[in-house]
Structure formats: structure tokens, C-alpha cells
Design an enzyme around this catalytic site. Structure first.
Site, PDB file in Angstrom:
ATOM      1  N   CYS A 235     -15.246  19.841   4.588  1.00 54.70           N
ATOM      2  CA  CYS A 235     -14.242  18.909   5.132  1.00 54.70           C
ATOM      3  C   CYS A 235     -13.191  19.629   5.964  1.00 54.70           C
ATOM      4  O   CYS A 235     -12.314  18.989   6.552  1.00 54.70           O
ATOM      5  CB  CYS A 235     -13.563  18.157   3.998  1.00 54.70           C
ATOM      6  SG  CYS A 235     -14.732  17.225   3.012  1.00 54.70           S
TER       7      CYS A 235
ATOM      8  N   CYS B 131      -8.603   7.440  -3.041  1.00 52.98           N
ATOM      9  CA  CYS B 131      -9.636   8.196  -2.323  1.00 52.98           C
ATOM     10  C   CYS B 131      -9.550   7.925  -0.827  1.00 52.98           C
ATOM     11  O   CYS B 131      -9.252   6.806  -0.404  1.00 52.98           O
ATOM     12  CB  CYS B 131     -11.037   7.766  -2.772  1.00 52.98           C
ATOM     13  SG  CYS B 131     -11.361   7.968  -4.517  1.00 52.98           S
ATOM     14  N   SER B 132      -9.878   8.941  -0.034  1.00 54.95           N
ATOM     15  CA  SER B 132     -10.037   8.726   1.407  1.00 54.95           C
ATOM     16  C   SER B 132     -11.329   7.943   1.614  1.00 54.95           C
ATOM     17  O   SER B 132     -12.220   7.979   0.779  1.00 54.95           O
ATOM     18  CB  SER B 132     -10.115  10.071   2.121  1.00 54.95           C
ATOM     19  OG  SER B 132     -11.163  10.834   1.574  1.00 54.95           O
TER      20      SER B 132
ATOM     21  N   LYS C 197      -6.235   9.385   3.890  1.00 52.35           N
ATOM     22  CA  LYS C 197      -6.328   8.149   3.102  1.00 52.35           C
ATOM     23  C   LYS C 197      -6.361   6.901   3.971  1.00 52.35           C
ATOM     24  O   LYS C 197      -7.194   6.009   3.748  1.00 52.35           O
ATOM     25  CB  LYS C 197      -5.138   8.067   2.125  1.00 52.35           C
ATOM     26  CG  LYS C 197      -5.044   6.763   1.374  1.00 52.35           C
ATOM     27  CD  LYS C 197      -6.211   6.594   0.412  1.00 52.35           C
ATOM     28  CE  LYS C 197      -6.502   5.157   0.030  1.00 52.35           C
ATOM     29  NZ  LYS C 197      -7.204   4.365   1.034  1.00 52.35           N
TER      30      LYS C 197
ATOM     31  N   HIS D 147     -11.202   9.677   7.265  1.00 51.96           N
ATOM     32  CA  HIS D 147     -11.661  11.044   7.013  1.00 51.96           C
ATOM     33  C   HIS D 147     -13.093  11.242   7.511  1.00 51.96           C
ATOM     34  O   HIS D 147     -14.029  11.352   6.714  1.00 51.96           O
ATOM     35  CB  HIS D 147     -11.526  11.335   5.512  1.00 51.96           C
ATOM     36  CG  HIS D 147     -11.780  12.749   5.115  1.00 51.96           C
ATOM     37  ND1 HIS D 147     -11.686  13.830   5.973  1.00 51.96           N
ATOM     38  CD2 HIS D 147     -12.150  13.284   3.901  1.00 51.96           C
ATOM     39  CE1 HIS D 147     -11.988  14.944   5.324  1.00 51.96           C
ATOM     40  NE2 HIS D 147     -12.272  14.642   4.075  1.00 51.96           N
TER      41      HIS D 147
HETATM   42  N1  COA Z   1      -9.633   3.075   0.591  1.00 49.63           N
HETATM   43  C1  COA Z   1      -9.422   1.771   0.854  1.00 49.63           C
HETATM   44  N2  COA Z   1     -10.404   0.859   1.027  1.00 49.63           N
HETATM   45  C2  COA Z   1     -11.666   1.335   0.983  1.00 49.63           C
HETATM   46  C3  COA Z   1     -11.959   2.682   0.732  1.00 49.63           C
HETATM   47  C4  COA Z   1     -10.892   3.557   0.524  1.00 49.63           C
HETATM   48  N3  COA Z   1     -11.094   4.850   0.272  1.00 49.63           N
HETATM   49  N4  COA Z   1     -13.288   2.846   0.742  1.00 49.63           N
HETATM   50  C5  COA Z   1     -13.831   1.637   1.008  1.00 49.63           C
HETATM   51  N5  COA Z   1     -12.836   0.724   1.146  1.00 49.63           N
HETATM   52  C6  COA Z   1     -12.999  -0.701   1.412  1.00 49.63           C
HETATM   53  C7  COA Z   1     -13.977  -0.992   2.528  1.00 49.63           C
HETATM   54  O1  COA Z   1     -13.311  -1.099   3.755  1.00 49.63           O
HETATM   55  C8  COA Z   1     -14.555  -2.318   2.085  1.00 49.63           C
HETATM   56  O2  COA Z   1     -13.629  -3.327   2.415  1.00 49.63           O
HETATM   57  P1  COA Z   1     -14.123  -4.774   2.905  1.00 49.63           P
HETATM   58  O3  COA Z   1     -14.899  -5.327   1.755  1.00 49.63           O
HETATM   59  O4  COA Z   1     -12.850  -5.466   3.191  1.00 49.63           O
HETATM   60  O5  COA Z   1     -14.967  -4.508   4.101  1.00 49.63           O
HETATM   61  C9  COA Z   1     -14.589  -2.211   0.573  1.00 49.63           C
HETATM   62  O6  COA Z   1     -13.575  -1.262   0.233  1.00 49.63           O
HETATM   63  C10 COA Z   1     -15.914  -1.746   0.003  1.00 49.63           C
HETATM   64  O7  COA Z   1     -16.358  -0.638   0.790  1.00 49.63           O
HETATM   65  P2  COA Z   1     -17.593   0.268   0.381  1.00 49.63           P
HETATM   66  O8  COA Z   1     -17.938   1.091   1.563  1.00 49.63           O
HETATM   67  O9  COA Z   1     -18.652  -0.588  -0.238  1.00 49.63           O
HETATM   68  O10 COA Z   1     -16.949   1.188  -0.729  1.00 49.63           O
HETATM   69  P3  COA Z   1     -17.712   2.166  -1.689  1.00 49.63           P
HETATM   70  O11 COA Z   1     -17.427   1.725  -3.075  1.00 49.63           O
HETATM   71  O12 COA Z   1     -19.130   2.361  -1.272  1.00 49.63           O
HETATM   72  O13 COA Z   1     -16.978   3.566  -1.398  1.00 49.63           O
HETATM   73  C11 COA Z   1     -15.554   5.310  -2.138  1.00 49.63           C
HETATM   74  C12 COA Z   1     -15.685   3.819  -1.875  1.00 49.63           C
HETATM   75  C13 COA Z   1     -14.132   5.613  -2.600  1.00 49.63           C
HETATM   76  C14 COA Z   1     -16.537   5.759  -3.224  1.00 49.63           C
HETATM   77  C15 COA Z   1     -15.870   6.080  -0.827  1.00 49.63           C
HETATM   78  O14 COA Z   1     -14.948   5.672   0.159  1.00 49.63           O
HETATM   79  C16 COA Z   1     -15.795   7.567  -1.008  1.00 49.63           C
HETATM   80  O15 COA Z   1     -16.748   8.188  -1.443  1.00 49.63           O
HETATM   81  N6  COA Z   1     -14.660   8.204  -0.669  1.00 49.63           N
HETATM   82  C17 COA Z   1     -14.483   9.637  -0.809  1.00 49.63           C
HETATM   83  C18 COA Z   1     -15.048  10.342   0.366  1.00 49.63           C
HETATM   84  C19 COA Z   1     -15.044  11.831   0.148  1.00 49.63           C
HETATM   85  O16 COA Z   1     -15.385  12.333  -0.912  1.00 49.63           O
HETATM   86  N7  COA Z   1     -14.711  12.577   1.183  1.00 49.63           N
HETATM   87  C20 COA Z   1     -14.700  14.011   1.159  1.00 49.63           C
HETATM   88  C21 COA Z   1     -13.555  14.499   0.381  1.00 49.63           C
HETATM   89  S1  COA Z   1     -13.045  16.153   0.813  1.00 49.63           S
END
Ligand code: COA
Length: 388
Positions: free
Chosen positions: A87, A210-211, A332, A336
Site C-alpha cells: 500500500c 476501514c478504508s 478512509k 485507497h
Molecule cells: N467505508 C464506508 N463505506 C464503505 C466502505 C468503507 N470502507 N466499504 C464499502 N462501503 C460501502 C459501499 O460503498 C457500499 O455502499 P452502497 O451499498 O451504498 O453502494 C456498501 O458499503 C457495501 O459495499 P461492499 O463493497 O459490498 O463492502 P464489503 O463488505 O465488500 O467491503 C470492506 C467492506 C471494509 C471489507 C472493504 O472495503 C475492505 O476490505 N477494506 C479494507 C481495504 C484494505 O485492506 N486496504 C489495504 C489496507 S493497507
């Protein structure tokens, strides 16, 4: 070593770009940076492109050559290479570009960062991102990235008594800033209750700690500081570019609540830039998970250990507070796209230092610090930028 300046900066909007490919995003950001610098693609002597995992996300490797080709530079035969540090790939590319100009090898260098993550289902994205941890000793046993972040958060809460409510203030601030950034993935404000009551990802981290998974690209053009004014009236000097690594897996470390790589890279950056934390007017801190930002702020000397949440409680971290934190919206809320993030942080600081940040403008900003980490704070890369 020569002083290095940024003479142009540009980025795409971050978010879900169904209609744009990896190359579209990279070229859009690159052209914006060139236009901003007032130069032609033919003026570039080398390209360093940050990218974590295009091979897995979209099946495209050889990203450096792709960027050069689609920027119209295939016939100039300039060196173009992808730089990877999970990242922190974007900041790693900037570190490489900085070294190339500082050493005198090249004068005009394009540094880009790009990632296209949203084409795959969530479980595949989670698995690809887990490659930034130790696949054999962490991921094989079930750890995901949010799970590793959650372990750091739990330990921190145990050692310092921080509550989930206190940790929730960080995403609240990020979303407040994201709402002021038209290029952010999320442009809506949230409350502490939204954070606490949203879906639990890995206890104690909810989705709002989470981002997100984002697409996007960012780019800057570098030149020797001594000739930077030939191109722009507002060059931004890179006063420090530092990089430190530590053990890749959490179980090898002495502490889960300190980042020795951030401490080391920070110390070196302050020394190189001849600055102290009190001299920094704004920060872009890596907040992939709220706990990472908390540890980052402390280990860079902006708060005592265990007390970063006080900065948030006192309102100091808003863009109009004493320590403007992630005015872009941070990872956030701005988003990301992992390979782009480190360059995007620097694009935000350039905008702020040039007084071009619109509604989220930090008043009288002269010095900014960007903190980009790879893995669970395994690699830490710091850039300090200042008005020349
Ligand atoms: N913050 C706010 N809203 C979020 C979000 C977040 N981090 N992630 C997804 N959403 C929203 C989406 O926009 C979607 O909204 P909508 O229904 O209005 O369209 C809804 O939540 C569902 O999205 P979805 O993509 O199905 O979420 P998910 O459950 O598959 O993924 C996480 C959520 C947190 C697991 C994913 O964003 C993630 O893995 N984040 C971490 C990424 C990471 O590890 N990066 C590297 C780090 S160094």
C-alpha cells in the site's frame, strides 16, 4: 545530491470507475500533471509508477511500459518502471523518482501511482491485499488485512484504555473532509454512531473504521529545484524523502502498538528537512484502518503514546484546527487505490501549499508531511514538502 521540487501535480477522482481501465486512469492523472507543469510528454526523461498488484486485480503486469506507451512515449524509449511496496507503492515510486533527480541522473521525471481494484468480488480483493502480509505465517492461518489491523487495535485498547467511541472520531473527521473534496470516493459526513453501528468487519473495526476498495491514479512531475521556476511560479520542494522497513509479520515484533518503521522514517525525515513536528502545518497520515492513523500520529511525534485520540477530541485535527489531519479525506474517505495512495497524499499537500484546495483549504499552509505505509506498518515512507 541536488534539491528536488514538484513542478506539476494531478489526479483522477477516486472511487468505482466502471467505465475506465487501469491505463485510462494512469494516463488521465499523468496528463493532468504534465498540463499542470506546462510541459509535453516528450520532456519526460523517466517514469516511476507505483502499483501494488495490477497483475492480480486486472491481469496486467509490465505497468511501467504500459504507462509510457499510453502516454505516447513508446518512441522516445525512456525508462519506465513499476515500483511496488504494497500500500506504500505510490510513496515508494516517489522515493525512487526523488533519488533519480537528486542524484543528477535525470532532470524531468514523472512519478505516478495507479490501482484498479473494484473489478473483482470482495473476497478476491481481500486475498490480494493480504499478500502485503506474510502469506505463509499470517494469511495461511486465516488472517486478513482488517483482522491484523483489528489485533493492533485490540492490543492498543488494552494497553491505553482507548474506547471504540474515541477511535470512531478519526473516520468522522476523515468523512467531514471527504465531504469537502469533490475528488473523494465518499463525500458524505458520518457520526460516531454511524461508525459504531455499521457492519463489524473484524472486532473492534467496523466498516467505517476501514478504508474502502477504490480505483484511482495520481501523478507528480519532478525537476531539480534550481530550475523549477522555469516551469512554475509555485514549485514545491521535497525537503525529505525517507523509507524504513521492519518485520513483515506482527508476531515477530516487540510491540503491536508502536511502528518502529514509522519512528525511524520520521526521525530521518525531520533531520533531513531540518524540521520538528511543531513546524508541520498539515499532515496526510495513512489511515487504512483508524488504528494505523492513531499509531502513525503518535510515532511521528504529534501526540504522546496512547493519547492521539485527545487531538481528535479537542478538535485539533479538522482542516481549520491546530494540526490539520487528512484534509483530503484520507484513505478512509478520499479512498485507497493502493498503488496511487502515496502519490495522491502528496498531490493533496501540493494543492494545500499552493492554496488551491478549495473548501478544505488549510490556512497559511507552508509545510506538509505525508505518511504512507505498506503492510501492517511494515514499510513506512515519509515525505516532507514545503513552499519554496
Ligand atoms: N467505508 C464506508 N463505506 C464503505 C466502505 C468503507 N470502507 N466499504 C464499502 N462501503 C460501502 C459501499 O460503498 C457500499 O455502499 P452502497 O451499498 O451504498 O453502494 C456498501 O458499503 C457495501 O459495499 P461492499 O463493497 O459490498 O463492502 P464489503 O463488505 O465488500 O467491503 C470492506 C467492506 C471494509 C471489507 C472493504 O472495503 C475492505 O476490505 N477494506 C479494507 C481495504 C484494505 O485492506 N486496504 C489495504 C489496507 S493497507
Amino acid at each position: 545530491m541536488r534539491d528536488v521540487a514538484i513542478i506539476g501535480a494531478g489526479e483522477t477522482k477516486y472511487g468505482e470507475h466502471w467505465d475506465k481501465s487501469l491505463r485510462d486512469l494512469a494516463v488521465e492523472a499523468g496528463l493532468k500533471a504534465l498540463e499542470d507543469a506546462g510541459i509535453y510528454a516528450e520532456d519526460i526523461q523517466a517514469i516511476f509508477g507505483g502499483n501494488m498488484s495490477a497483475g492480480s486485480f486486472v491481469g496486467q503486469d509490465h505497468v511501467g511500459a504500459l504507462m509510457a506507451d499510453f502516454a505516447g512515449l513508446a518512441e522516445t524509449m525512456i525508462p519506465a518502471m513499476r515500483i511496488e511496496s504494497a500500500c506504500a507503492s505510490g510513496a515508494a515510486a516517489l522515493h525512487a523518482g526523488y533519488m533519480a533527480v537528486a542524484s543528477g541522473l535525470y532532470d524531468i521525471v514523472l512519478v505516478g501511482g495507479v490501482e484498479k481494484m473494484t473489478d473483482l468480488p470482495g473476497d478476491m480483493v481481500t486475498d490480494i491485499l493480504a499478500g502485503a502480509a506474510d502469506r505463509e505465517w499470517e494469511v495461511f492461518f486465516g488472517a486478513t488485512f482488517p483482522a491484523l489491523g483489528a489485533m493492533m487495535a485490540r492490543r492498543y485498547m488494552y494497553e491505553f484504555g482507548m474506547t471504540r467511541e474515541q477511535m470512531a472520531l478519526f473516520p468522522v473527521i476523515a468523512h467531514k473532509h471527504g465531504a469537502l473534496n469533490p475528488d473523494a470516493h465518499f463525500q458524505r459526513e458520518i457520526t460516531v454512531d454511524t461508525v459504531l453501528n455499521s457492519a463489524m468487519v473484524a472486532d473492534p473495526l467496523t466498516i467505517m473504521n476501514c478504508s474502502p476498495v477504490s480505483d484511482g491514479a495520481a501523478a507528480v512531475v519532478l525537476a531539480p529545484a534550481e530550475i523549477a521556476r522555469k516551469y512554475t511560479d509555485s514549485p514545491i520542494k521535497i525537503s525529505a524523502s525517507t523509507f524504513a522497513n521492519e518485520y513483515i509479520s506482527l508476531h515477530s515484533r516487540e510491540s503491536l502498538v508502536r511502528s518502529v518503521s514509522t519512528i525511524e522514517a520520521g526521525k530521518k525525515a525531520y533531520k533531513m528537512a531540518k524540521k520538528e513536528p511543531k513546524d508541520i502545518d498539515l499532515v496526510e497520515i495513512h489511515d487504512a484502518f483508524s488504528i494505523i492513523a492513531i499509531i502513525g500520529l503518535e510515532d511521528l511525534g504529534f501526540a504522546k503514546k496512547g493519547e492521539a485520540h485527545k487531538l481528535a477530541e479537542e478538535g485539533q485535527l479538522y482542516y481549520d484546527g491546530d494540526l490539520p489531519y487528512n484534509p483530503s479525506g484520507g484513505l478512509k474517505a478520499k479512498g485507497h487505490p493502493v498503488g496511487a495512495t502515496g502519490v495522491g497524499q502528496v498531490v493533496e499537500i501540493v494543492k494545500q501549499l499552493r492554496n488551491e484546495a478549495g473548501k478544505r483549504q488549510v490556512e497559511d499552509a507552508k509545510v506538509g508531511l505525508a505518511h504512507n505505509v505498506g503492510g501492517t506498518m511494515t514499510s513506512s515512507i515519509i515525505h516532507i514538502l514545503e513552499v519554496m
